[in-house]
Design a protein around this motif. Structure first.
Motif, PDB file in Angstrom:
ATOM      1  N   ALA A 113      -0.134 -19.516  13.992  1.00 35.20           N
ATOM      2  CA  ALA A 113       0.407 -20.353  12.932  1.00 35.20           C
ATOM      3  C   ALA A 113      -0.703 -21.222  12.343  1.00 35.20           C
ATOM      4  CB  ALA A 113       1.527 -21.223  13.476  1.00 35.20           C
ATOM      5  N   GLY A 114      -0.684 -21.314  11.021  1.00 32.78           N
ATOM      6  CA  GLY A 114      -1.723 -22.056  10.322  1.00 32.78           C
ATOM      7  C   GLY A 114      -2.883 -21.188   9.863  1.00 32.78           C
ATOM      8  N   GLY A 115      -2.930 -19.966  10.366  1.00 37.33           N
ATOM      9  CA  GLY A 115      -4.011 -19.063  10.001  1.00 37.33           C
ATOM     10  C   GLY A 115      -3.757 -18.327   8.701  1.00 37.33           C
ATOM     11  N   SER A 116      -4.655 -17.404   8.390  1.00 36.35           N
ATOM     12  CA  SER A 116      -4.590 -16.669   7.129  1.00 36.35           C
ATOM     13  C   SER A 116      -4.766 -15.177   7.367  1.00 36.35           C
ATOM     14  CB  SER A 116      -5.693 -17.141   6.174  1.00 36.35           C
ATOM     15  OG  SER A 116      -5.544 -18.508   5.854  1.00 36.35           O
ATOM     16  N   LEU A 117      -4.189 -14.399   6.471  1.00 42.13           N
ATOM     17  CA  LEU A 117      -4.393 -12.959   6.430  1.00 42.13           C
ATOM     18  C   LEU A 117      -4.438 -12.528   4.980  1.00 42.13           C
ATOM     19  CD1 LEU A 117      -1.948 -11.480   9.123  1.00 42.13           C
ATOM     20  CD2 LEU A 117      -4.446 -11.378   9.174  1.00 42.13           C
ATOM     21  N   ARG A 118      -5.126 -11.429   4.727  1.00 44.62           N
ATOM     22  CA  ARG A 118      -5.148 -10.867   3.380  1.00 44.62           C
ATOM     23  C   ARG A 118      -4.688  -9.422   3.444  1.00 44.62           C
ATOM     24  NH1 ARG A 118     -10.167  -9.164  -0.537  1.00 44.62           N
ATOM     25  NH2 ARG A 118      -9.260  -9.786  -2.544  1.00 44.62           N
ATOM     26  N   LEU A 119      -3.633  -9.123   2.728  1.00 49.13           N
ATOM     27  CA  LEU A 119      -3.117  -7.770   2.637  1.00 49.13           C
ATOM     28  C   LEU A 119      -3.664  -7.095   1.392  1.00 49.13           C
ATOM     29  CD1 LEU A 119       0.657  -8.350   3.498  1.00 49.13           C
ATOM     30  CD2 LEU A 119      -1.280  -8.031   5.059  1.00 49.13           C
ATOM     31  N   SER A 120      -3.879  -5.799   1.501  1.00 54.21           N
ATOM     32  CA  SER A 120      -4.311  -4.995   0.361  1.00 54.21           C
ATOM     33  C   SER A 120      -3.337  -3.843   0.185  1.00 54.21           C
ATOM     34  CB  SER A 120      -5.718  -4.443   0.577  1.00 54.21           C
ATOM     35  OG  SER A 120      -6.658  -5.476   0.729  1.00 54.21           O
ATOM     36  N   CYS A 121      -3.260  -3.360  -1.038  1.00 55.50           N
ATOM     37  CA  CYS A 121      -2.377  -2.232  -1.349  1.00 55.50           C
ATOM     38  C   CYS A 121      -3.085  -1.373  -2.389  1.00 55.50           C
ATOM     39  CB  CYS A 121      -1.050  -2.739  -1.877  1.00 55.50           C
ATOM     40  SG  CYS A 121       0.043  -1.451  -2.509  1.00 55.50           S
ATOM     41  N   ALA A 122      -3.405  -0.157  -2.023  1.00 55.95           N
ATOM     42  CA  ALA A 122      -4.126   0.739  -2.913  1.00 55.95           C
ATOM     43  C   ALA A 122      -3.175   1.749  -3.544  1.00 55.95           C
ATOM     44  CB  ALA A 122      -5.210   1.473  -2.145  1.00 55.95           C
TER      45      ALA A 122
END
Length: 128
Positions: free
Chosen positions: A14-23
């Motif tokens: 919790a409090g962290g980050s993620l980056r999703l990608s979609c091609a």
């Protein structure tokens, strides 16, 4: 055949980050309007964020000011930057494409019925 493929899911505190990608493959990126959805077991699929071809964006209240949707048209890729993640953000995230031009607000309001092309989803787990 037009296809979408998500990547970037995983586990975070919790409090962290993620980056999703979609091609996107097999189609012209400009022919579609894109959005991110999420679905937790036993619940309906909900729209999280949408973006139109003018790069206007729209967000659900639950993620507003924490998530950022963006796109790179030449790369045919959609992104979702997720910041300050909460345990309630844990879900399977899907990118989706509507085969017509919608404004970001239209896409958000219409939700899943307006979208015909879906990725397989990527799991995001946020631990508290």
């Amino acid at each position: 055949q037009v296809q979408l493929a998500e990547s970037g899911g995983g586990s975070v505190q919790a409090g962290g980050s993620l980056r999703l990608s979609c091609a996107l493959s097999g189609g012209d990126y400009g022919d579609f309007t894109f959005a991110w959805f999420r679905q937790t077991l036993g619940k309906e699929r909900e729209v999280v964020a949408s973006i139109d071809d003018d790069d206007w964006t729209s967000y659900s209240e639950s993620v507003k000011d924490r998530f950022i949707i963006s796109q790179d048209t030449p790369k045919k890729t959609l992104y979702l930057q997720m910041n300050n993640l909460k345990s309630e953000d844990s879900s399977t995230y899907f990118c989706a494409a509507a085969p017509r031009r919608l404004t970001a607000i239209q896409a958000l309001n219409l939700g899943a019925p307006a979208f015909e092309i879906w990725g397989r989803g990527t799991q995001v787990t946020v631990s508290s």
